[in-house]
Design a protein around this motif. Structure first.
Motif, mmCIF file in Angstrom:
data_model
loop_
_atom_site.group_PDB
_atom_site.id
_atom_site.type_symbol
_atom_site.label_atom_id
_atom_site.label_comp_id
_atom_site.label_asym_id
_atom_site.label_seq_id
_atom_site.Cartn_x
_atom_site.Cartn_y
_atom_site.Cartn_z
ATOM 1 N N LEU A 84 0.750 -1.118 -0.040
ATOM 2 C CA LEU A 84 0.022 -0.021 -0.111
ATOM 3 C C LEU A 84 0.810 1.451 0.065
ATOM 4 C CD1 LEU A 84 -2.789 -0.757 2.480
ATOM 5 C CD2 LEU A 84 -2.897 -0.767 -0.046
ATOM 6 N N GLU A 97 -9.559 7.681 1.426
ATOM 7 C CA GLU A 97 -8.656 6.292 1.336
ATOM 8 C C GLU A 97 -8.500 5.762 2.808
ATOM 9 O OE1 GLU A 97 -7.266 4.465 -1.476
ATOM 10 O OE2 GLU A 97 -9.021 5.621 -2.221
ATOM 11 N N THR A 157 -9.874 0.660 6.591
ATOM 12 C CA THR A 157 -9.112 -0.847 6.257
ATOM 13 C C THR A 157 -9.388 -1.404 4.945
ATOM 14 O OG1 THR A 157 -9.808 -1.383 8.422
ATOM 15 C CG2 THR A 157 -9.087 -3.096 7.363
ATOM 16 N N HIS A 158 -7.901 -1.643 4.567
ATOM 17 C CA HIS A 158 -7.856 -2.261 3.290
ATOM 18 C C HIS A 158 -7.546 -3.906 3.601
ATOM 19 C CE1 HIS A 158 -7.234 1.416 1.068
ATOM 20 N NE2 HIS A 158 -7.280 1.837 2.257
ATOM 21 N N ARG A 159 -8.391 -4.548 2.612
ATOM 22 C CA ARG A 159 -8.266 -6.284 2.762
ATOM 23 C C ARG A 159 -7.458 -6.825 1.643
ATOM 24 N NH1 ARG A 159 -12.383 -9.419 1.150
ATOM 25 N NH2 ARG A 159 -12.172 -11.822 1.902
ATOM 26 N N GLN A 162 -13.698 -3.461 6.891
ATOM 27 C CA GLN A 162 -12.872 -3.105 5.602
ATOM 28 C C GLN A 162 -13.708 -2.193 4.754
ATOM 29 O OE1 GLN A 162 -13.524 -6.211 6.611
ATOM 30 N NE2 GLN A 162 -14.319 -7.613 4.938
ATOM 31 N N ARG A 207 -12.291 -1.616 1.312
ATOM 32 C CA ARG A 207 -11.737 -2.052 0.140
ATOM 33 C C ARG A 207 -10.990 -3.457 0.159
ATOM 34 N NH1 ARG A 207 -8.198 2.209 -2.662
ATOM 35 N NH2 ARG A 207 -10.289 3.271 -2.500
ATOM 36 N N SER A 208 -11.355 -4.269 -0.807
ATOM 37 C CA SER A 208 -10.742 -5.591 -0.835
ATOM 38 C C SER A 208 -10.024 -5.765 -2.231
ATOM 39 C CB SER A 208 -11.779 -6.603 -0.965
ATOM 40 O OG SER A 208 -12.579 -6.811 0.581
ATOM 41 N N TYR A 209 -8.859 -6.251 -1.980
ATOM 42 C CA TYR A 209 -7.841 -6.300 -3.155
ATOM 43 C C TYR A 209 -7.704 -7.986 -3.158
ATOM 44 C CZ TYR A 209 -6.324 -1.820 -2.056
ATOM 45 O OH TYR A 209 -6.497 -0.421 -1.821
ATOM 46 N N VAL A 234 -10.268 -5.572 -7.589
ATOM 47 C CA VAL A 234 -10.276 -4.589 -6.448
ATOM 48 C C VAL A 234 -11.678 -3.992 -6.521
ATOM 49 C CG1 VAL A 234 -9.084 -2.646 -5.624
ATOM 50 C CG2 VAL A 234 -7.743 -4.231 -6.683
ATOM 51 N N ASP A 285 -14.325 -1.456 -4.074
ATOM 52 C CA ASP A 285 -14.569 -0.595 -2.992
ATOM 53 C C ASP A 285 -15.892 -0.696 -2.369
ATOM 54 O OD1 ASP A 285 -15.476 1.743 -1.598
ATOM 55 O OD2 ASP A 285 -13.518 2.443 -1.944
ATOM 56 N N THR A 294 -5.771 -5.953 -10.983
ATOM 57 C CA THR A 294 -5.293 -5.427 -9.828
ATOM 58 C C THR A 294 -3.711 -5.013 -9.865
ATOM 59 O OG1 THR A 294 -4.150 -7.879 -9.720
ATOM 60 C CG2 THR A 294 -6.646 -7.119 -8.878
#
Length: 371
Positions: A147, A194, A197-199, A320, A322-324, A332, A334, A344
């Motif tokens: 990130l 932004e 939590t990003h997953r 979370q 956003r998921s990647y 990806v 949101d 991705t």
């Protein structure tokens, strides 16, 4: 393919441009440019390099915004003339050029329209971004480093100067945390969507059995304070610890105790800096970030407001935004705006403008609905 109704499309372009022009307050923009130009012309400008950089950056941004507005108006006029000539002469090549220019204008107006939605109290400020690894062990630490690279690449694509203020490396790989500044007008308003939590879901490169792993990282975005904010912190409220800077795996970066950790005793807020070799420089940078965080705490009256502005997140399941997903498919997404892409690699290489734009529109819609 349906024939393009150019007159209707051009009327729509003019209507969108007019609304952007009104929100942009062109008269005030011209006044700001004149005032900043006077400041930039001062012979004593560079006596204070930090203040000088801020003045020149704001002037460049204001001039660029005004130029974009004037250029767009001229391009719309030129498009109308091009369409009339192409249709009168039956020129297919010119009509093809008109289609391309129409698409280009629609995108340019969309990009400029996003800026008009940045009207929050601190949106025009520069930003301080902190990334922390969450649940997921070494994969989470690796994700935090991914990130960091993503955001630095995003800033690089836009020509925004960045300074990494602090990095805390994990033992095996990746980062426990990292803090950096984005020195551009409206960086806070832009990047604040932004926060959260990003997953990450992928086959773990650290698992010798090749199992899929889910990991999390938290992103916090705060506005950089200015001298006019007048955040006074009594010396008795700060505990100062100094320690030796270190790199990956504990390798020494500095042979002196130049890294600084500031703890604001009343709130328990902790800030660490180790980017500079000088303890004095690290302390000044840490104090600036500490003041920025305390500014938010001072202004925020409710916990919900603090969470929205400072990104108070847990970096775990159920939180979370956003998921990647890199396995079993590539996507990806949101989770707030429902915007998603399948490339991705491009996203992790800094191509996140569409996610940011969708987030800004989503936030504006929520604010309007709450009125």
């Amino acid at each position: 393919m349906a024939e393009t109704d150019f007159p209707a499309e051009i009327r729509a372009l003019r209507a969108t441009y007019k609304s952007i022009e009104q929100v942009s307050e062109v008269d005030k923009l011209l006044e700001d440019i004149e005032d900043l130009s006077d400041q930039a012309g001062s012979p004593n400008l560079w006596d204070d390099p930090a203040a000088a950089q801020k003045v020149t950056s704001r002037l460049s941004y204001a001039q660029s915004k005004l130029e974009k507005l004037r250029s767009l108006q001229s391009r719309i006029d030129d498009l109308e003339v091009l369409v009339e000539l192409a249709q009168d002469e039956g020129d297919a090549d010119s009509l093809a050029d008109a289609h391309k220019e129409l698409a280009g204008l629609q995108k340019s107006l969309k990009d400029l329209e996003i800026v008009t939605l940045l009207a929050g109290e601190y949106d025009e400020r520069e930003a301080v971004v902190t990334i922390r690894s969450g649940a997921g062990g070494v994969d989470a630490a690796d994700f935090a480093e991914m990130l960091l690279r993503m955001y630095l690449r995003w800033a690089e694509r836009h020509g925004y100067p960045t300074t990494v203020l602090d990095t805390s490396y994990a033992e095996e790989a990746g980062l426990k945390s990292a803090t950096f500044e984005v020195k551009a007008p409206y960086a806070f308003g832009t990047l604040s969507v932004e926060a959260g939590t990003h997953r990450l879901v992928r086959i773990s490169p650290f698992d010798n059995q090749g199992r899929r792993q889910t990991s999390f990282a938290a992103v916090e975005v705060i506005p950089l304070i200015e001298s006019t904010d007048s955040i006074e912190i009594p010396d008795n409220d700060i505990r100062v610890d100094v320690f030796r800077s270190s790199g990956p795996g504990g390798q020494s970066v500095n042979t002196t105790d130049s890294a600084v950790r500031l703890t604001h005793i009343p709130t328990g807020t902790v800030v660490s800096m180790q980017n500079e070799k000088s303890q004095i420089q690290n302390r000044a940078a840490a104090l600036r970030v500490l003041q920025s965080r305390l500014l938010l705490l001072k202004k925020a009256e409710e916990d919900a407001t603090k969470k929205a502005m400072a990104g108070d997140v847990k970096a775990s399941w159920g939180d979370q935004m956003r998921s990647y997903v890199l396995n079993p498919y590539q996507m990806v997404k949101d989770l707030r705006t429902e915007y998603e892409v399948g490339n991705t690699s491009a996203v992790l290489d800094g191509e996140i403008d569409d996610f940011i734009d969708a987030g800004i529109r989503w936030r504006a819609d929520n604010r309007n609905a709450a009125k």
